[in-house]
Design an enzyme around this catalytic site. Structure first.
Site, PDB file in Angstrom:
ATOM      1  N   ASN A   1       0.869  -1.182   0.000  1.00 39.06           N
ATOM      2  CA  ASN A   1       0.000   0.000   0.000  1.00 39.06           C
ATOM      3  C   ASN A   1       0.905   1.232   0.000  1.00 39.06           C
ATOM      4  O   ASN A   1       1.470   1.591   1.023  1.00 39.06           O
ATOM      5  CB  ASN A   1      -0.874  -0.036   1.266  1.00 39.06           C
ATOM      6  CG  ASN A   1      -1.720   1.214   1.428  1.00 39.06           C
ATOM      7  OD1 ASN A   1      -1.820   2.037   0.519  1.00 39.06           O
ATOM      8  ND2 ASN A   1      -2.322   1.366   2.600  1.00 39.06           N
TER       9      ASN A   1
ATOM     10  N   LYS B   1       0.179   4.260  -0.358  1.00 39.66           N
ATOM     11  CA  LYS B   1      -0.437   5.477   0.201  1.00 39.66           C
ATOM     12  C   LYS B   1      -0.159   6.675  -0.727  1.00 39.66           C
ATOM     13  O   LYS B   1      -0.038   6.492  -1.933  1.00 39.66           O
ATOM     14  CB  LYS B   1       0.034   5.698   1.638  1.00 39.66           C
ATOM     15  CG  LYS B   1      -0.168   4.441   2.487  1.00 39.66           C
ATOM     16  CD  LYS B   1       0.012   4.659   3.955  1.00 39.66           C
ATOM     17  CE  LYS B   1      -0.208   3.323   4.685  1.00 39.66           C
ATOM     18  NZ  LYS B   1      -0.136   3.446   6.127  1.00 39.66           N
TER      19      LYS B   1
ATOM     20  N   HIS C   1      -9.529   1.299   4.777  1.00 42.85           N
ATOM     21  CA  HIS C   1      -8.263   1.509   5.499  1.00 42.85           C
ATOM     22  C   HIS C   1      -8.497   2.487   6.652  1.00 42.85           C
ATOM     23  O   HIS C   1      -9.289   3.427   6.523  1.00 42.85           O
ATOM     24  CB  HIS C   1      -7.201   2.048   4.542  1.00 42.85           C
ATOM     25  CG  HIS C   1      -5.834   2.049   5.151  1.00 42.85           C
ATOM     26  ND1 HIS C   1      -5.424   3.028   6.025  1.00 42.85           N
ATOM     27  CD2 HIS C   1      -4.815   1.160   5.055  1.00 42.85           C
ATOM     28  CE1 HIS C   1      -4.197   2.743   6.434  1.00 42.85           C
ATOM     29  NE2 HIS C   1      -3.803   1.619   5.860  1.00 42.85           N
TER      30      HIS C   1
ATOM     31  N   GLU D   1      -6.897   4.918   7.728  1.00 40.43           N
ATOM     32  CA  GLU D   1      -6.669   6.332   7.399  1.00 40.43           C
ATOM     33  C   GLU D   1      -7.887   6.917   6.699  1.00 40.43           C
ATOM     34  O   GLU D   1      -8.226   8.083   6.885  1.00 40.43           O
ATOM     35  CB  GLU D   1      -5.397   6.463   6.540  1.00 40.43           C
ATOM     36  CG  GLU D   1      -4.149   6.219   7.381  1.00 40.43           C
ATOM     37  CD  GLU D   1      -2.960   5.644   6.633  1.00 40.43           C
ATOM     38  OE1 GLU D   1      -2.954   5.666   5.386  1.00 40.43           O
ATOM     39  OE2 GLU D   1      -2.034   5.156   7.315  1.00 40.43           O
TER      40      GLU D   1
ATOM     41  N   GLU E   1      -5.440  -4.641  10.608  1.00 42.14           N
ATOM     42  CA  GLU E   1      -4.388  -3.654  10.858  1.00 42.14           C
ATOM     43  C   GLU E   1      -4.688  -2.894  12.138  1.00 42.14           C
ATOM     44  O   GLU E   1      -5.521  -1.988  12.135  1.00 42.14           O
ATOM     45  CB  GLU E   1      -4.311  -2.657   9.700  1.00 42.14           C
ATOM     46  CG  GLU E   1      -4.036  -3.301   8.365  1.00 42.14           C
ATOM     47  CD  GLU E   1      -3.490  -2.288   7.359  1.00 42.14           C
ATOM     48  OE1 GLU E   1      -2.371  -2.501   6.884  1.00 42.14           O
ATOM     49  OE2 GLU E   1      -4.166  -1.294   7.070  1.00 42.14           O
TER      50      GLU E   1
ATOM     51  N   GLY F   1       2.451   2.543  10.749  1.00 45.10           N
ATOM     52  CA  GLY F   1       3.411   3.625  10.570  1.00 45.10           C
ATOM     53  C   GLY F   1       4.078   4.063  11.869  1.00 45.10           C
ATOM     54  O   GLY F   1       4.728   5.107  11.910  1.00 45.10           O
TER      55      GLY F   1
ATOM     56  N   SER G   1       3.414  -1.830  10.444  1.00 44.53           N
ATOM     57  CA  SER G   1       4.862  -1.881  10.681  1.00 44.53           C
ATOM     58  C   SER G   1       5.460  -3.257  10.409  1.00 44.53           C
ATOM     59  O   SER G   1       6.382  -3.695  11.100  1.00 44.53           O
ATOM     60  CB  SER G   1       5.205  -1.403  12.094  1.00 44.53           C
ATOM     61  OG  SER G   1       4.803  -0.052  12.264  1.00 44.53           O
TER      62      SER G   1
END
Ligand code: PGA
Length: 250
Positions: A9, A11, A96, A98, A168, A174, A213
């Site tokens: 991904n 991003k 996701h 985000e 996730e 991250g 991560s």
């Protein structure tokens, strides 16, 4: 046998020329090392047409990072599932954290996106996962169960059979903080039980990817867990050698 998948991904990273370079590096390394996992790359929308051509015949699949919750029409700035299918995408990342956090993506919207994706021959990589405060309050099982029920339980079995799940934990994305392999296995097993409660044996075939991560140094231990079928990789997918090392970690 469940499919093993490693998906990158990207991003909102890379210009088109950086993206082309990255894909070419991935393809070279893939040829040299022949990882058994299916590889997927999810570049930004602007790169899809170009990268789709680079990927032709390579065995690496293309994914988008999102799609619209409407089929077509007056939705300025949106990209539809049918457009993504036409440009060569096989997968679409949906839900996701985000997107849920910064763009108000609700389960109601995700129901529409999942259905439109499936109707346009895109396989949803449906993301779920709890926030740090939810994990600390021991609510992570409840949270992922809700996320699954609200979006996937309305599918008919035939459509459910096409879904890929990515677990996730938001606190691991991250941040450099990874779930331990035991934490990953515990919740992946739970996710599969929730899916089996509704869809029975079909849940045995659902790939459940871990994300957050994930890197070459921890992938092997996480992927060795019986209910972990691969990874959704953010930061480490921007370095071809790391992405391929993760793909070889099974
Ligand atoms: P990360 O991101 O690997 O950079 O933690 C994973 C993701 O958000 O898909």
């Amino acid at each position: 046998m469940r499919k093993k998948i490693v998906a990158g991904n990207w991003k909102m990273n890379t210009t088109i020329s950086e993206g082309e370079l990255l894909v070419n590096q991935i393809l070279t390394l893939k040829k040299e090392s022949q990882p058994e996992a299916e590889l997927i790359v999810a570049p930004p929308f602007t790169h899809l047409a170009t990268i789709s051509k680079l990927l032709q015949g390579s065995g690496v699949a293309l994914s988008s990072q999102n799609c619209a919750d409407e089929l077509s029409g007056a939705y300025t700035g949106e990209v539809s599932a049918s457009m993504l299918n036409a440009v060569g995408c096989e997968y679409v990342i949906l839900g996701h954290s985000e997107r849920r956090e910064y763009y108000g993506e609700t389960s109601a919207k995700l129901v529409k996106k999942v259905k439109l994706s499936l109707a346009n021959n895109l396989t949803p990589i449906f993301c779920i996962g709890e926030k740090l405060e939810e994990r600390e309050a021991n609510k992570h099982f409840e949270v992922v169960e809700e996320q699954i029920k609200e979006v996937l339980f309305g599918l008919d079995p035939e459509d459910f059979a096409k879904i890929v799940i990515a677990y996730e934990p938001v606190w691991a994305i991250g941040t450099g903080k990874t779930a331990t392999s035991a934490q990953a296995q515990e919740i992946h097993k739970y996710i599969r039980e929730v899916l089996a409660g509704k869809f029975g044996e079909l849940a045995q075939n659902t790939p459940i990817l871990y994300g957050g991560s994930c890197k070459p140094s921890n992938a092997a231990e996480i992927f060795a867990q019986p209910d972990v079928d691969g990874g959704l990789i953010g930061g480490a997918s921007l370095v071809a050698a790391d992405f391929i090392a993760i793909a070889k970690a099974f």
